[in-house]
Scaffold this active site. Structure first.
Site, PDB file in Angstrom:
ATOM      1  N   GLU A 128       5.788  -5.892  15.271  1.00 58.15           N
ATOM      2  CA  GLU A 128       5.442  -6.736  14.133  1.00 58.15           C
ATOM      3  C   GLU A 128       6.620  -6.778  13.181  1.00 58.15           C
ATOM      4  O   GLU A 128       7.185  -5.724  12.904  1.00 58.15           O
ATOM      5  CB  GLU A 128       4.220  -6.209  13.395  1.00 58.15           C
ATOM      6  N   GLY A 268       4.835   2.233   7.142  1.00 61.48           N
ATOM      7  CA  GLY A 268       3.945   3.384   7.211  1.00 61.48           C
ATOM      8  C   GLY A 268       3.465   3.652   8.623  1.00 61.48           C
ATOM      9  O   GLY A 268       3.558   4.765   9.126  1.00 61.48           O
ATOM     10  N   GLU A 305      -4.896   1.744  10.013  1.00 58.70           N
ATOM     11  CA  GLU A 305      -4.449   1.262  11.327  1.00 58.70           C
ATOM     12  C   GLU A 305      -5.623   1.176  12.292  1.00 58.70           C
ATOM     13  O   GLU A 305      -5.724   0.237  13.078  1.00 58.70           O
ATOM     14  CB  GLU A 305      -3.350   2.165  11.895  1.00 58.70           C
TER      15      GLU A 305
HETATM   16  N1  TRP Z   1       0.941  -3.980  10.223  1.00 51.03           N
HETATM   17  C1  TRP Z   1       1.498  -2.769   9.692  1.00 51.03           C
HETATM   18  C2  TRP Z   1       0.470  -2.213   8.745  1.00 51.03           C
HETATM   19  O1  TRP Z   1       0.109  -2.785   7.805  1.00 51.03           O
HETATM   20  C3  TRP Z   1       2.779  -3.001   8.949  1.00 51.03           C
HETATM   21  C4  TRP Z   1       4.050  -2.774   9.675  1.00 51.03           C
HETATM   22  C5  TRP Z   1       4.356  -1.741  10.466  1.00 51.03           C
HETATM   23  C6  TRP Z   1       5.216  -3.553   9.611  1.00 51.03           C
HETATM   24  N2  TRP Z   1       5.631  -1.845  10.879  1.00 51.03           N
HETATM   25  C7  TRP Z   1       6.190  -2.930  10.394  1.00 51.03           C
HETATM   26  C8  TRP Z   1       5.543  -4.716   8.968  1.00 51.03           C
HETATM   27  C9  TRP Z   1       7.460  -3.451  10.539  1.00 51.03           C
HETATM   28  C10 TRP Z   1       6.815  -5.252   9.102  1.00 51.03           C
HETATM   29  C11 TRP Z   1       7.752  -4.629   9.886  1.00 51.03           C
HETATM   30  O2  TRP Z   1      -0.072  -1.209   8.940  1.00 51.03           O
HETATM   31 ZN    ZN Z   2      -1.927  -3.153   7.895  1.00 50.40          ZN
END
Ligand code: TRP
Ligand code: ZN
Length: 868
Positions: A128, A268, A305
Site C-alpha cells: 500500500e 505503523g 489492522e
Molecule cells: N493501511 C495502513 C494502516 O492504516 C497504512 C500503511 C501501512 C501505509 N504502510 C503504509 C500507508 C505505507 C502508506 C504507505 O494501517
Molecule cells: Zn488503517
C-alpha cells in the site's frame, strides 16, 4: 526483446478524482513465483487478463522500471511490448489472454521500504498504496481484484520461514539447500493487500474460535530473541477478534491469521489479507522496555489492522480518493475498541488531543485537504491525520446522529451490500442513510469541504428566570482551492447547568446546527445557566464561547460529562496561557483553584485527573495566536507550571506518595502511574530542591518503562548533574534494544531546555543515529521538529539553526526514503504563522528543498504546496 526506453523524469503529474474511469482490463486470477534472494530476486507473474467493457485499449501494467527478462502471451514469447515511462504496455487483440512476465528486483537495495525489501536480513513486502508495481508489472489500482496463488523459494538456512496471504497449501525442499512454499488466498483482493515474508523467524502461536465455531490459527512472527515480548499483542488480537464479532457482527474468514514484526517500516502497520506486517514498535512489549502508552498503542494498532479485514479488505476502496472509507471507519472502530478496554473518557480525551495536535494544524495550513481529496501528486502524502482522524470523527458524528441501533443497521447493510467490492465514501454514507431513514444530504459536505468549522456560542438568560437563549453561528474557513464554504450540519451535544445549585437544568440535547446562524431557546430555566457544549467532543470543531473564567471553573468541577469537564479546564488554561503569551498581566489563581479542586476530588479516576491537570501544549497555544511567539508561549507556560507546582505542592506530593504497587497493566495501575508521573513533573516545575533526586530515585527503582522514562524525561529537562548520569545509564542499559534507544533519542529531542537544538545536532552524529531506519529518523528529527521552543529557536546571528537542520535531514532522507522524508515536512509548512524573521527563514528552507535536484515527488509535493 523490445528496446527499453528511458525517458527523462517529467514534472510530477496530478491525479484527479473527477478523472476516475473503470479499469480497461481485469485480472481475475494471478499466479506469482518468487525466487527469493536479498541481492537478486526473480519474479514471475502469470495474469489471467479479461477486457472490461468495450474499450480497445492495450493492456497497460504499472511498474517501476524493473528490468523485464521476458514477456509471454498465451504461452508464446511476445516481444511487441513497450515501456512507456514506468508502464509496460502490451497490445492485445482478444478479450481474454494469459500474460506472463518475468522481472528481476534487488530487495537489499530497496531503501524506500516500498515493494519487496530487506529488514534485518529478512525479506518482507509493503504494497500500500502503490508498492506492488515495484515488485512486478500489474494494474496496481485498488479496483482490480484478483485471486492470488504464490510460490516462493529461498535458501532454507538463511530464510527458513516463508509466509504469504491466505492459507499455506504445500511446501517442500529443492536441491542446493533451497526450499519452497505455496500459499493460496481464496478472497479476491487488490494488489496493495499482497504480502510475503521470508526470514529467520520464531512464532508465538495460539488459536481463536469464532462465534460460528471455526478455529483460526494465530501466529505472531518475530526474531527469536523478541519472542518473549509478543504476548500482549497476541492477547490484544484475540480480544479484538471477539470485539468485532460482538460489536459489529464481523467474523474472521480464513483459517490462518499471521502477524510479522519488522524493524524497518514506513508506517505503523499494514493490513495485508491474512498476513499483517507490523512496525515492531507496535508488537513488542514487556514492562521493562515498553510504556503504558506503548501497550495501549499496540492493542489499538493490532485491533486496527485486524478490523481492516472487513473495513478495507472484504470491502476495499474504488480509488485512493476513497482512502478514508477504510481508514476513517477503521480508526473509529479501533477507538471504540480501546474505549471498551479501559476508561472511555480518558480515551476520548487522548483522541481529541491528538486530533488537535496534528489534524487541526493540517486543516489550518497549506496542506489542508478534504476527507475525500480532489487531487494528489503522490498518494503516500495523503495518509494524513485528516484522512484518518478527521475521517474517524465523521463516522463518529454519523453514529451520534443515527443513534446506536440505526448506526449498526447501517454498517450491517454496508458490509452486506458491498462485500467483495471496491466501494466509495458515498456507498458508505448511502448505506447509513438507507438503513436509518436519516437524510444525510448536508452531511456529505463533511467529506468535501476542508477546514475546521468555528462555532460561536453565546448564551443569555432573562433576569428573573424563564427563558434562556443560545445563539449559535458557524464559519468554515477558506482552505487552498476552496475559498467559499457552505454551512455544514454540526451535531452539538449541549446541556445547561445551574450556576447556583450546580445541578443540570435539563437533559442533554443533541442540536443539529445546519444554518450559518441559529437561535435555540430553553424554557423554564429557573436559575442562571452555564453552557456545556460540544459534550464528548460531538463535532470536530472549535467553539468560541463567551463563557467567563468563573463559568469554566464551575464546569471543570460540576459538569457530568467527563470530556466537557476536561475541556472546560483546558479552555481556562488556554485563555490564561494566551493572555500570558500576549504579555497581558495574568492571574493564575483561577487555574490553580480549578486544578486544586480536581486534584482533591477523590471521586475521580486518577487517569482522568492526570489528563485534566495537564496544560495545553506549546503548539496548541500557538495555534490560538495570530502570530506565534514560541519564546513568549514557552515562558507563559513555564510560569504557569511553576505556579501550579508551588501553590499545590502538598497535593502533588500527596499524589506522588500514593503507592502503585508492583507492576501490572490494569487500567487502575496505569492511571495511578500516570497521575504520579504528572505529579513528578509539577514537583520539578515548582523548582523544589529535591525534585531531581526524587526523579533519580524513581529512575533507579522503577520496575517498568513508564516510570523509568517519565523520570528520565524530568531529569533531561532539568539542570542537575544527575541528568548526564541518567542519560548514560539509560543508554547503556538498553543499548541492544532499538525501540528503547528510539526513546532515548526522542526524550532528548523533546527536552524543554535551551540547549536542545545543539544536543540534537550532536545526536544526529551519534553512531546509533541513522536515516535508514524510519523509527530512528522520526525519534530524533520528528520529535525535535514538534518541540516548538527548540525548533524555532534563533541563534546569536538571528538565524534558525533548527530550520536548517530539518531541511538538511529531509534532503538527505529523501534520497533514501521519500515517503518518510515527506511525512516529516509539516513543521516547516507553518511558516506563515510566525513573525517576519522566522517566517522568512522557514520559507527559505522550503525553497531550498524545492530547488534540490533529483527531489522525489513525495517531498516535492509537500514542500511546493507549503509555499503556495
Ligand atoms: N493501511 C495502513 C494502516 O492504516 C497504512 C500503511 C501501512 C501505509 N504502510 C503504509 C500507508 C505505507 C502508506 C504507505 O494501517
Ligand atoms: Zn488503517
Amino acid at each position: 526483446m523490445a528496446d527499453i526506453m528511458r525517458d527523462t523524469p517529467a514534472l510530477p503529474t496530478v491525479t484527479r478524482r473527477e478523472d476516475y474511469t473503470p479499469p480497461a482490463w481485469l485480472v481475475p486470477t494471478v499466479d506469482l513465483g518468487f525466487t527469493l534472494d536479498p541481492a537478486k530476486t526473480r519474479v514471475t507473474a502469470r495474469l489471467d487478463v479479461r477486457r472490461n467493457g468495450d474499450s480497445d485499449a492495450p493492456l497497460r501494467l504499472d511498474g517501476a522500471r524493473q528490468p523485464v527478462i521476458a514477456v509471454r502471451v498465451d504461452g508464446v514469447v511476445f516481444n511487441d511490448f513497450r515501456l512507456e515511462g514506468d508502464d509496460l504496455v502490451i497490445p492485445l487483440t482478444g478479450d481474454a489472454h494469459i500474460v506472463e512476465t518475468e522481472v528481476e528486483i534487488a530487495p537489499e537495495r530497496n531503501t524506500q521500504l516500498m515493494g519487496l525489501y530487506a529488514s534485518g536480513g529478512n525479506l518482507c513486502t509493503q504494497c500500500e498504496a502503490e508498492g506492488f508495481r515495484r515488485i512486478t508489472y500489474f494494474p496496481d489500482r485498488p479496483d482490480v481484484l484478483s485471486i492470488y496463488r504464490v510460490r516462493m523459494s529461498a535458501d532454507r538456512a538463511r530464510l527458513p520461514v516463508l509466509l504469504a496471504n491466505g492459507d499455506p497449501v504445500a511446501h517442500g525442499s529443492d536441491e542446493d539447500g533451497r526450499h519452497w512454499a505455496d500459499w493460496h488466498d481464496p478472497f479476491p483482493k487488490p494488489s496493495y493487500l499482497f504480502a510475503l515474508v521470508a526470514g529467520d523467524l520464531a512464532v508465538n502461536r495460539d488459536t481463536f474460535t469464532t462465534r460460528s465455531g471455526r478455529t483460526v490459527d494465530l501466529g505472531i512472527w518475530v526474531r527469536a530473541r523478541d519472542l518473549a515480548r509478543t504476548s500482549h499483542a497476541l492477547d490484544a488480537l484475540k480480544t479484538a477478534m471477539a470485539w468485532d464479532e460482538r460489536v459489529y457482527g464481523r467474523e474472521y474468514d480464513l483459517d490462518v491469521f499471521n502477524i510479522v514484526a519488522v524493524d524497518d517500516f514506513n508506517f505503523g502497520a499494514m493490513e495485508n489479507k491474512g498476513l499483517n506486517i507490523f512496525n515492531s514498535r507496535y508488537i513488542l512489549a514487556d514492562p521493562d522496555t515498553a510504556t503504558d502508552y506503548d501497550y495501549d498503542a499496540i492493542a489499538a494498532v493490532v485491533a486496527h489492522e485486524y478490523f481492516h479485514n472487513w473495513s478495507g479488505n472484504r470491502i476495499t476502496c474504488r480509488d485512493w480518493f476513497q482512502l478514508s472509507l477504510k481508514e476513517g471507519f477503521t480508526v473509529y472502530r479501533d477507538q471504540g475498541f480501546s474505549a471498551d478496554q479501559g476508561s472511555a473518557a480518558v480515551k476520548r480525551i487522548e483522541d481529541v488531543r491528538s486530533l488537535r495536535a496534528a489534524q487541526f494544524p493540517e486543516d489550518a495550513g497549506p496542506l489542508a485537504h478534504p476527507v475525500r481529496p480532489e487531487s494528489y501528486i503522490e498518494i503516500s502524502n495523503f495518509y494524513t491525520s485528516t484522512i484518518y482522524n478527521k475521517g474517524a470523527e465523521l463516522v463518529r458524528m454519523l453514529a451520534t446522529m443515527l443513534g446506536p441501533v440505526a448506526f449498526r443497521a447501517g454498517t450491517d447493510l454496508y458490509f452486506d451490500r458491498f462485500d467483495g467490492t471496491a466501494a466509495t465514501c458515498e456507498d458508505f454514507v448511502a448505506s447509513l442513510e438507507e438503513a436509518s431513514g436519516v437524510d444525510l444530504t448536508q452531511f456529505r459536505l463533511w467529506y468535501a469541504q476542508a477546514g475546521t468549522p468555528r462555532i460561536s456560542a453565546s448564551l443569555t438568560h432573562e433576569a428573573g428566570g424563564g427563558r434562556a437563549t443560545l445563539q449559535l453561528a458557524q464559519h468554515v474557513p477558506a482552505t487552498p482551492g476552496q475559498p467559499h464554504k457552505s454551512p455544514m450540519v454540526i451535531p452539538l451535544k449541549v446541556r445547561l447547568f445551574g450556576a447556583e445549585t450546580g445541578r443540570a437544568l435539563a437533559d442533554e440535547q443533541l442540536i443539529l446546527l445546519t444554518d450559518t446562524a441559529e437561535t435555540i431557546v430553553f424554557e423554564a430555566v429557573t436559575e442562571r445557566p452555564v453552557l456545556s457544549i460540544n459534550r464528548g467532543f460531538s463535532a470536530p470543531v472549535v467553539i468560541d464561547s463567551d463563557r467567563t473564567p468563573g463559568e469554566l471553573a464551575f464546569l471543570s468541577a460540576h459538569d457530568d460529562d467527563p470530556f466537557a469537564r476536561y475541556e472546560a479546564m483546558q479552555q481556562l488554561m488556554l485563555d490564561t496561557l494566551v493572555a500570558g503569551a500576549l504579555g497581558s498581566p495574568v492571574d493564575h489563581t483561577a487555574v490553580i483553584d480549578a486544578v486544586a479542586a480536581t486534584l482533591d476530588d477523590t471521586t475521580l479516576d486518577p487517569a482522568f485527573v492526570a489528563e485534566a491537570v495537564l496544560l495545553p501544549s506549546d503548539s496548541f497555544v500557538g495555534d490560538q495566536l495570530s502570530v506565534v511567539d514560541p519564546d513568549a508561549i514557552f515562558a507563559a507556560r513555564e510560569a504557569l507550571r511553576h505556579d501550579l507546582g508551588r501553590a499545590l505542592s502538598e497535593s502533588w506530593r500527596a499524589a506522588y506518595a500514593v503507592p502503585v504497587g508492583p507492576y501490572s497493566y490494569s487500567p487502575e495501575a496505569k492511571g495511578r502511574r500516570r497521575l504520579r508521573n504528572v505529579a513528578l513533573g509539577y514537583i520539578a516545575a515548582s523548582g523544589a530542591d529535591d525534585a531531581d533526586a526524587l526523579a533519580y530515585a524513581q529512575f533507579e527503582a522503577a520496575d517498568n518503562m513508564t516510570d523509568r522514562q517519565a523520570a528520565l524525561t524530568t531529569l533531561v529537562g532539568g539542570g542537575s548533574p544527575l541528568r548526564d548520569t541518567a542519560v548514560a545509564t539509560f543508554y547503556n542499559r538498553y543499548a541492544d534494544n532499538g525501540l528503547v534507544i528510539d526513546k532515548w533519542f526522542q526524550t532528548q529531542a523533546l527536552s524543554p531546555r535551551a540547549d536542545t537544538g545543539a544536543v540534537v545536532a550532536g545526536l544526529a552524529r551519534h553512531p546509533d543515529f541513522t536515516l535508514s531506519n524510519p523509527n530512528r529518523a522520526r525519534s530524533l528529527i520528528g520529535a525535535f521538529a514538534v518541540n516548538q521552543r527548540a525548533f524555532h529557536a534563533l541563534d546569536a546571528a538571528g538565524k534558525g539553526p533548527g530550520y536548517r537542520f530539518l531541511a538538511d535531514q529531509l534532503i538527505a532522507l529523501d534520497r533514501l526514503n521519500p515517503q518518510t522524508a515527506a511525512k516529516l515536512l509539516p513543521p516547516l509548512d507553518r511558516w506563515r504563522r510566525f513573525d517576519p524573521v522566522r517566517s522568512a527563514l522557514m520559507k527559505a528552507e522550503l525553497e531550498r528543498i524545492v530547488a534540490t535536484p533529483g527531489l522525489s515527488k513525495d517531498l516535492f509535493e509537500q514542500a511546493s504546496k507549503s509555499l503556495e
